[in-house]
Write a protein that holds these residues in place. Structure first.
Motif, PDB file in Angstrom:
ATOM      1  N   GLU A   1      -0.484   0.905  -9.049  1.00  0.00           N
ATOM      2  CA  GLU A   1      -0.937  -0.185  -8.183  1.00  0.00           C
ATOM      3  C   GLU A   1       0.232  -0.773  -7.386  1.00  0.00           C
ATOM      4  O   GLU A   1       0.063  -1.136  -6.215  1.00  0.00           O
ATOM      5  CB  GLU A   1      -1.618  -1.274  -9.020  1.00  0.00           C
ATOM      6  CG  GLU A   1      -3.032  -0.927  -9.433  1.00  0.00           C
ATOM      7  CD  GLU A   1      -3.936  -0.663  -8.244  1.00  0.00           C
ATOM      8  OE1 GLU A   1      -4.000  -1.527  -7.343  1.00  0.00           O
ATOM      9  OE2 GLU A   1      -4.571   0.405  -8.202  1.00  0.00           O
TER      10      GLU A   1
ATOM     11  N   PHE B   1       0.831   1.556  -4.542  1.00  0.00           N
ATOM     12  CA  PHE B   1      -0.210   1.406  -3.528  1.00  0.00           C
ATOM     13  C   PHE B   1      -0.045   0.093  -2.754  1.00  0.00           C
ATOM     14  O   PHE B   1      -0.351   0.033  -1.556  1.00  0.00           O
ATOM     15  CB  PHE B   1      -1.597   1.460  -4.174  1.00  0.00           C
ATOM     16  CG  PHE B   1      -2.032   2.848  -4.587  1.00  0.00           C
ATOM     17  CD1 PHE B   1      -1.575   3.965  -3.913  1.00  0.00           C
ATOM     18  CD2 PHE B   1      -2.908   3.023  -5.648  1.00  0.00           C
ATOM     19  CE1 PHE B   1      -1.975   5.249  -4.284  1.00  0.00           C
ATOM     20  CE2 PHE B   1      -3.320   4.293  -6.020  1.00  0.00           C
ATOM     21  CZ  PHE B   1      -2.855   5.408  -5.336  1.00  0.00           C
TER      22      PHE B   1
ATOM     23  N   ARG C   1      -2.943   4.417  -0.839  1.00  0.00           N
ATOM     24  CA  ARG C   1      -4.195   4.065  -1.534  1.00  0.00           C
ATOM     25  C   ARG C   1      -5.378   4.650  -0.762  1.00  0.00           C
ATOM     26  O   ARG C   1      -6.293   5.240  -1.341  1.00  0.00           O
ATOM     27  CB  ARG C   1      -4.330   2.551  -1.651  1.00  0.00           C
ATOM     28  CG  ARG C   1      -5.538   2.117  -2.492  1.00  0.00           C
ATOM     29  CD  ARG C   1      -5.832   0.630  -2.317  1.00  0.00           C
ATOM     30  NE  ARG C   1      -4.684  -0.201  -2.625  1.00  0.00           N
ATOM     31  CZ  ARG C   1      -4.364  -0.615  -3.841  1.00  0.00           C
ATOM     32  NH1 ARG C   1      -5.093  -0.252  -4.877  1.00  0.00           N
ATOM     33  NH2 ARG C   1      -3.308  -1.392  -4.028  1.00  0.00           N
TER      34      ARG C   1
END
Length: 236
Positions: free
Chosen positions: A117, A120, A127
């Motif tokens: 995450e 991203f 993403r």
């Protein structure tokens, strides 16, 4: 003064009996950007590879956080916190973006979702394109994949060899912005860069190499202000 977090000190070595580095010293601290610049053939990438253990040294040493790692193989430096992004062949073109990032975490045995995450968030386009084959991406996007995969190892030192080679000026600026963000996370960043002026503008420290030797070592701002450096290496 305390020793830098990562230092390749007095490095001498080369390939096939040819000496390329001569008593060369490169260093970087946590949360800083250090840039290696110089003319073609100056030994910039060789110095980077020497710090990562890809070059046998005939003299000198490499130390990470005070520990001598001179004899460690490159693959053994990764668990110690070092990540290296080469200029070429730095992605798995036949794998998806997400699979490339997962490959970066192959040594980890913990939950990698949080780091994924973070990557991203740093590179939102990844993403969006995470299910797409990395080989179908633009040059700048492939570089983001390569840097993102390195970040999946959770490095303390990120080493980048010509990260903006072959990309447009706009993409170069975006990559430099992301590199600055990575530095803010406390990671030490050591990079070789052909766009010397732009790189020195974001660098805390710079090393100007000529024929494998240190010609100038100073802060990025001081090197940019040095008339001789500007005339000889930055186009005036």
């Amino acid at each position: 003064m305390a020793e830098p977090f990562l230092i390749g000190e007095g490095m001498t070595g080369g390939y096939g009996g040819t000496t390329i580095l001569n008593d060369c010293t490169i260093s970087v601290d946590r949360g800083e950007i250090a840039v290696i610049v110089g003319p073609n053939g100056a030994g910039k990438s060789t110095a980077m590879k020497a710090v990562f253990g890809m070059l046998d040294l005939t003299a000198g040493s490499v130390r990470l956080d005070g520990r001598d790692i001179t004899r460690l193989a490159p693959q053994d430096r990764v668990p110690e916190g070092m990540a290296f992004v080469p200029q070429n062949a730095n992605i798995f073109a036949g794998m998806t973006v997400r699979e490339n990032l997962e490959m970066g975490a192959y040594l980890r045995r913990d939950d990698i979702s949080g780091t994924m995450e973070q990557v991203f968030d740093l590179f939102p386009i990844l993403r969006e394109k995470q299910r797409q084959n990395a080989g179908e991406l633009s040059g700048g996007q492939r570089q983001q994949v390569a840097v993102g995969r390195a970040l999946m190892t959770r490095p303390t030192v990120l080493m980048l060899d010509e990260p903006t080679a072959g990309v447009s000026p706009i993409v170069m600026d975006e990559l430099f912005d992301r590199i600055i963000e990575i530095r803010r996370a406390g990671i030490a960043i050591l990079m070789v860069e052909q766009n010397a002026r732009q790189a020195l503008e974001i660098a805390d420290h710079g090393f100007v190499l000529v024929t494998g030797e240190n010609r100038y070592t100073d802060t990025g701002a001081a090197l940019l202000a040095n008339p001789e450096v500007r005339r000889s290496f930055l186009g005036g």
